[in-house]
Scaffold this motif. Structure first.
Motif, PDB file in Angstrom:
ATOM      1  N   LEU A  12       1.139  -1.359   0.219  1.00  0.00           N
ATOM      2  CA  LEU A  12       0.049  -0.335   0.090  1.00  0.00           C
ATOM      3  C   LEU A  12       0.859   1.454  -0.351  1.00  0.00           C
ATOM      4  CD1 LEU A  12      -3.004   0.737   0.684  1.00  0.00           C
ATOM      5  CD2 LEU A  12      -2.714   1.066   2.894  1.00  0.00           C
ATOM      6  N   LEU A  13       1.981   0.941   1.087  1.00  0.00           N
ATOM      7  CA  LEU A  13       2.852   2.037   1.114  1.00  0.00           C
ATOM      8  C   LEU A  13       3.544   2.468  -0.363  1.00  0.00           C
ATOM      9  CD1 LEU A  13       4.587   4.492   3.130  1.00  0.00           C
ATOM     10  CD2 LEU A  13       5.599   2.278   2.560  1.00  0.00           C
ATOM     11  N   GLN A  14       4.417   1.398  -0.815  1.00  0.00           N
ATOM     12  CA  GLN A  14       4.330   1.493  -2.512  1.00  0.00           C
ATOM     13  C   GLN A  14       3.423   2.542  -3.350  1.00  0.00           C
ATOM     14  OE1 GLN A  14       7.145  -1.711  -3.218  1.00  0.00           O
ATOM     15  NE2 GLN A  14       7.947  -1.510  -0.655  1.00  0.00           N
ATOM     16  N   SER A  15       2.604   2.555  -3.096  1.00  0.00           N
ATOM     17  CA  SER A  15       1.573   2.208  -4.215  1.00  0.00           C
ATOM     18  C   SER A  15       1.657   3.853  -4.248  1.00  0.00           C
ATOM     19  CB  SER A  15       0.355   1.708  -4.443  1.00  0.00           C
ATOM     20  OG  SER A  15       0.271   0.159  -4.628  1.00  0.00           O
ATOM     21  N   GLU A  16       1.201   4.140  -2.872  1.00  0.00           N
ATOM     22  CA  GLU A  16       0.680   5.363  -2.352  1.00  0.00           C
ATOM     23  C   GLU A  16       1.383   6.097  -2.864  1.00  0.00           C
ATOM     24  OE1 GLU A  16      -0.595   5.497   1.658  1.00  0.00           O
ATOM     25  OE2 GLU A  16      -2.268   4.783   1.386  1.00  0.00           O
ATOM     26  N   PHE A  17       2.892   6.131  -2.335  1.00  0.00           N
ATOM     27  CA  PHE A  17       4.340   6.631  -2.736  1.00  0.00           C
ATOM     28  C   PHE A  17       4.412   6.638  -4.177  1.00  0.00           C
ATOM     29  CE2 PHE A  17       8.132   7.783  -3.634  1.00  0.00           C
ATOM     30  CZ  PHE A  17       8.956   8.831  -2.869  1.00  0.00           C
ATOM     31  N   SER A 488      11.158  -5.627   1.070  1.00  0.00           N
ATOM     32  CA  SER A 488      10.358  -5.210   0.840  1.00  0.00           C
ATOM     33  C   SER A 488      10.170  -4.123   2.094  1.00  0.00           C
ATOM     34  CB  SER A 488       8.520  -5.891   0.513  1.00  0.00           C
ATOM     35  OG  SER A 488       8.689  -6.550   1.811  1.00  0.00           O
ATOM     36  N   ASP A 489      10.861  -5.049   3.572  1.00  0.00           N
ATOM     37  CA  ASP A 489      10.589  -3.400   4.444  1.00  0.00           C
ATOM     38  C   ASP A 489      12.022  -2.711   4.155  1.00  0.00           C
ATOM     39  OD1 ASP A 489       8.904  -4.302   6.564  1.00  0.00           O
ATOM     40  OD2 ASP A 489      10.033  -6.316   5.867  1.00  0.00           O
ATOM     41  N   TRP A 490      13.298  -3.300   3.198  1.00  0.00           N
ATOM     42  CA  TRP A 490      14.290  -2.098   2.968  1.00  0.00           C
ATOM     43  C   TRP A 490      13.697  -1.163   2.099  1.00  0.00           C
ATOM     44  CZ3 TRP A 490      16.589  -2.029  -2.223  1.00  0.00           C
ATOM     45  CH2 TRP A 490      18.045  -1.231  -2.325  1.00  0.00           C
ATOM     46  N   LEU A 491      13.297  -1.472   1.715  1.00  0.00           N
ATOM     47  CA  LEU A 491      12.255  -0.272  -0.363  1.00  0.00           C
ATOM     48  C   LEU A 491      11.443   0.601   1.365  1.00  0.00           C
ATOM     49  CD1 LEU A 491      12.771   0.194  -2.472  1.00  0.00           C
ATOM     50  CD2 LEU A 491      10.625  -1.301  -3.022  1.00  0.00           C
ATOM     51  N   SER A 492      10.381  -0.113   1.677  1.00  0.00           N
ATOM     52  CA  SER A 492       9.069   0.745   2.234  1.00  0.00           C
ATOM     53  C   SER A 492      10.062   1.579   3.150  1.00  0.00           C
ATOM     54  CB  SER A 492       8.292   0.308   3.144  1.00  0.00           C
ATOM     55  OG  SER A 492       8.123  -1.014   2.248  1.00  0.00           O
ATOM     56  N   ARG A 493      10.852   1.081   4.197  1.00  0.00           N
ATOM     57  CA  ARG A 493      11.155   2.148   5.293  1.00  0.00           C
ATOM     58  C   ARG A 493      12.370   3.432   3.973  1.00  0.00           C
ATOM     59  NH1 ARG A 493      13.999  -2.538   8.485  1.00  0.00           N
ATOM     60  NH2 ARG A 493      12.132  -2.501  10.288  1.00  0.00           N
ATOM     61  N   GLN A 494      12.992   2.947   3.383  1.00  0.00           N
ATOM     62  CA  GLN A 494      13.650   4.291   2.486  1.00  0.00           C
ATOM     63  C   GLN A 494      12.275   5.099   1.976  1.00  0.00           C
ATOM     64  OE1 GLN A 494      16.476   3.403  -0.327  1.00  0.00           O
ATOM     65  NE2 GLN A 494      16.547   1.675   0.439  1.00  0.00           N
ATOM     66  N   LEU A 495      11.287   4.758   1.678  1.00  0.00           N
ATOM     67  CA  LEU A 495       9.750   5.373   1.317  1.00  0.00           C
ATOM     68  C   LEU A 495       9.343   5.924   2.267  1.00  0.00           C
ATOM     69  CD1 LEU A 495       8.255   3.433  -1.223  1.00  0.00           C
ATOM     70  CD2 LEU A 495      10.052   4.188  -1.739  1.00  0.00           C
ATOM     71  N   GLU A 496       9.417   5.643   3.161  1.00  0.00           N
ATOM     72  CA  GLU A 496       8.776   6.168   4.741  1.00  0.00           C
ATOM     73  C   GLU A 496       8.986   7.108   4.852  1.00  0.00           C
ATOM     74  OE1 GLU A 496       6.344   3.015   7.773  1.00  0.00           O
ATOM     75  OE2 GLU A 496       8.484   3.289   7.310  1.00  0.00           O
ATOM     76  N   THR A 497      10.907   7.389   4.968  1.00  0.00           N
ATOM     77  CA  THR A 497      11.867   8.286   4.888  1.00  0.00           C
ATOM     78  C   THR A 497      11.533   9.365   4.553  1.00  0.00           C
ATOM     79  OG1 THR A 497      13.506   6.819   6.526  1.00  0.00           O
ATOM     80  CG2 THR A 497      13.872   8.891   5.987  1.00  0.00           C
ATOM     81  N   ILE A 498      11.307   9.040   2.806  1.00  0.00           N
ATOM     82  CA  ILE A 498      11.350  10.805   2.299  1.00  0.00           C
ATOM     83  C   ILE A 498       9.790  10.818   2.654  1.00  0.00           C
ATOM     84  CG2 ILE A 498      11.197  11.154  -0.290  1.00  0.00           C
ATOM     85  CD1 ILE A 498      12.923   9.008  -0.292  1.00  0.00           C
ATOM     86  N   SER A 499       8.461  10.228   2.634  1.00  0.00           N
ATOM     87  CA  SER A 499       7.091  10.668   2.936  1.00  0.00           C
ATOM     88  C   SER A 499       7.541  11.311   4.841  1.00  0.00           C
ATOM     89  CB  SER A 499       6.548   9.433   3.431  1.00  0.00           C
ATOM     90  OG  SER A 499       6.244   8.745   1.641  1.00  0.00           O
ATOM     91  N   GLU A 500       7.874  10.365   5.335  1.00  0.00           N
ATOM     92  CA  GLU A 500       7.781  11.431   7.228  1.00  0.00           C
ATOM     93  C   GLU A 500       8.531  13.018   6.695  1.00  0.00           C
ATOM     94  OE1 GLU A 500       7.914   7.610   9.091  1.00  0.00           O
ATOM     95  OE2 GLU A 500       9.508   8.250   9.539  1.00  0.00           O
ATOM     96  N   LEU A 501       9.533  12.548   5.624  1.00  0.00           N
ATOM     97  CA  LEU A 501      10.279  14.417   6.182  1.00  0.00           C
ATOM     98  C   LEU A 501       9.921  15.020   4.219  1.00  0.00           C
ATOM     99  CD1 LEU A 501      14.127  12.387   5.761  1.00  0.00           C
ATOM    100  CD2 LEU A 501      12.947  13.797   7.710  1.00  0.00           C
ATOM    101  N   ASN A 502       8.842  14.759   4.034  1.00  0.00           N
ATOM    102  CA  ASN A 502       7.953  15.540   2.663  1.00  0.00           C
ATOM    103  C   ASN A 502       9.135  16.060   1.564  1.00  0.00           C
ATOM    104  OD1 ASN A 502       5.524  15.702   3.762  1.00  0.00           O
ATOM    105  ND2 ASN A 502       6.626  17.113   6.023  1.00  0.00           N
ATOM    106  N   LEU A 503       9.689  14.665   1.151  1.00  0.00           N
ATOM    107  CA  LEU A 503      10.586  15.307   0.801  1.00  0.00           C
ATOM    108  C   LEU A 503      10.024  14.859  -0.689  1.00  0.00           C
ATOM    109  CD1 LEU A 503      13.778  14.010   2.453  1.00  0.00           C
ATOM    110  CD2 LEU A 503      13.461  16.383   1.710  1.00  0.00           C
TER     111      LEU A 503
END
Ligand code: GDG
Length: 503
Positions: A12-17, A488-503
């Protein structure tokens, strides 16, 4: 650097991202390699390893994804760029860069592998190496700097060609200079978030000081142009922050926020421990091909216990000390003589470099000496198989009693995660305290100091003698630790970090 929270729903995270973002991946190697068969038909070979799986898996979430890499074959050069069909039915745009042979050789075989890899794996014998002479500087300028520029230009071109915000995912030590060059080329006119993941260890500032200021500052300056800089472990990230503080003038390092402020830009430093594709590995482990290799391994081992190691032929993997430790086991605990086989499955690597050829000779000579000292007509204590067969490696992982991962230093070490996932014997993992995998797997492993051959021998003996209940408990713990954080957690964590930082 919080790596403890598991993303709720990776898919879900990856699709939204990716709903409104384009993605550019840049790595030395591409997702595929092209060759031609005898009749001139184009053949596609998929790049191996979990990295290609994880990154190409992104295609399920975005149609706008380009992978930029160096060409590896003449057919790659001729093919140039275009869409590539992946096994799961999705597509990716691939683009191959074609630096001149001399530039590639200098970038890859003079700077990236001997210089940077050796530096980051503490592999120098400092009184003698490195020797940075005019040729090295020429290789730096005409090879490393030039190829990094080629990457930056290709990425910039791609960023300009799309109207959507773009995520640029740079991979590893071959591309340290890309980010700064890219920022210069784009000059804030286009929205690009730059993430760089470093797969190998980041040593402390004192070690980086061995590189001349001109080289180390260019590397640090460029990495401080990245938005999110990912490492395998917290310690690597901390070492990076310390290196910037010591060696890059005019940086402000905030340890609490794990951030470097430099040239009016913030670089957020995080650990994203890489892992394996558990489903794909289990699928392969259940295949008829792996089953055939299991029979081959059983033929070698018979009814003896199996100590296994699986590595590229790579000095940092510490293969020689592993054999010496086994030699000590047989010396100190003769009850193991005749009852244990040490199988080493070794994959040829970087044979263009003299250090690697010499290391192969050294490890073969050491194995020969152990065999001559302890072996008999019925029993070969150390069996070395050199070759490239991932299915055979997986088959052997299913059968080990002890898995030895004693790297001098290692970014992560995926064998330490694959072995316990497929092993069928509650095998014991002996793990170097300097492998990145220790950060997650320590509670289920016997941890050793890699240069301590005496202690490694004791750990081998302890593993061979470990009561069944304790083995089962450790093996179950390891499986659990590995399953909770897969690729997939490895990738999701990277995307999550970018989302959290609003980058
Ligand atoms: C670098 C970093 C980091 C085994 N036999 C064969 C074969 N393998 C597989 C293993 C494993 C992979 O190759 C090796 O991965 P490692 O992580 O152990 O080591 P490096 O190659 O040094 O990888 C390392 C990694 O990048 C990812 O970030 O963990 O620290 O040094 O999956 O099972 N593969 C093929 N043939 C074999 O015979 N093709």
């Amino acid at each position: 650097m919080d790596s403890d929270a598991r993303p709720k729903d990776c898919e879900l995270l990856q699709s939204e991202f990716f709903a409104n973002r384009a993605v550019i991946i840049a790595a030395n190697r591409g997702p595929v390699t092209f060759t031609r068969d005898e009749d001139g038909n184009l053949e596609t070979q998929r790049g191996g390893g979990g990295l290609v799986t994880a990154l190409t898996g992104l295609c399920r979430h975005t149609t706008d994804m380009t992978w930029i890499a160096c060409a590896r074959t003449d057919t790659d050069v001729e093919w140039g760029q275009g869409p590539v069909d992946l096994e799961d039915g999705s597509h990716i745009q691939a683009r191959f860069l074609s630096p001149s042979e001399e530039a590639y050789e200098a970038y890859y075989n003079i700077i990236s592998n001997p210089l940077l890899w050796f530096l980051q794996h503490s592999m120098w014998d400092v009184p003698r190496a490195p020797l940075i002479d005019q040729d090295t500087w020429q290789a730096w300028e005409e090879g490393y700097v030039a190829v990094n520029k080629l990457f930056a230009e290709a990425i910039a071109q791609q960023v300009r060609a799309v109207s959507r915000p773009t995520l640029v995912m740079l991979q590893d030590y071959h591309l340290y200079l890309v980010a700064r060059e890219l920022r210069t080329l784009l000059r804030r006119k286009h929205r690009a978030t730059v993430l760089h993941f470093v797969h190998i260890p980041w040593p402390g500032a004192e070690y980086w000081r061995i590189l001349p200021p001109g080289m180390r500052q260019a590397i640090l300056d460029s990495l401080c142009a990245v938005d999110v800089l990912g490492f395998q472990t917290k310690e690597d990230g901390l070492n990076f922050l310390r290196t910037c503080e010591s060696l890059l003038p005019e940086t402000a390092v905030n340890y609490g926020r794990s951030r470097v402020w430099y040239r009016n830009h913030a670089t957020h430093v995080r650990d994203f421990p890489i892992s394996i594709d558990i489903d794909a590995l289990n699928h392969l482990a259940a295949s008829p091909e792996v089953s055939e290799h299991r029979a081959e391994v059983r033929d070698i081992v018979g009814d003896r216990r199996l100590i296994l190691r699986i590595d590229r032929i790579e000095p940092s993997k510490n293969i020689v000390r592993g054999f010496l430790a086994f030699d000590e086991v047989l010396e100190r605990y003769p009850e193991h003589c005749g009852n244990v086989t040490f199988l080493a499955l070794l994959v040829p690597s970087r044979m263009d470099l003299k250090e690697y050829r010499d290391y192969l000779d050294a490890l073969m000579a050491t194995a020969g000496r152990v065999n001559a000292r302890h072996g008999s007509s019925e029993w070969e204590p150390v069996r070395v198989l050199v070759g490239d067969s991932y299915p055979r490696a997986v088959a052997a992982m299913q059968l080990y009693d002890v898995l030895l991962v004693n790297a001098i230093v290692d970014g992560m070490n995926l064998v330490a995660k694959e072995g316990p996932t497929v092993n069928q014997r509650h095998g014991v993992l002996i793990l170097s305290e300097r492998a990145g995998a220790r950060q997650q797997l320590e509670p289920g492993a016997l941890v050793v100091s890699p240069c301590d051959v005496y202690a490694t021998a004791e750990a081998l003996h302890q593993a061979l003698e470990m009561p069944a209940e304790e083995r089962e408990e450790s093996a179950t713990r390891l499986q659990w630790l590995i399953e909770r954080e897969d690729i997939s957690d490895w990738l999701s964590r990277q995307l999550e970090t970018i989302s959290e930082l609003n980058l």
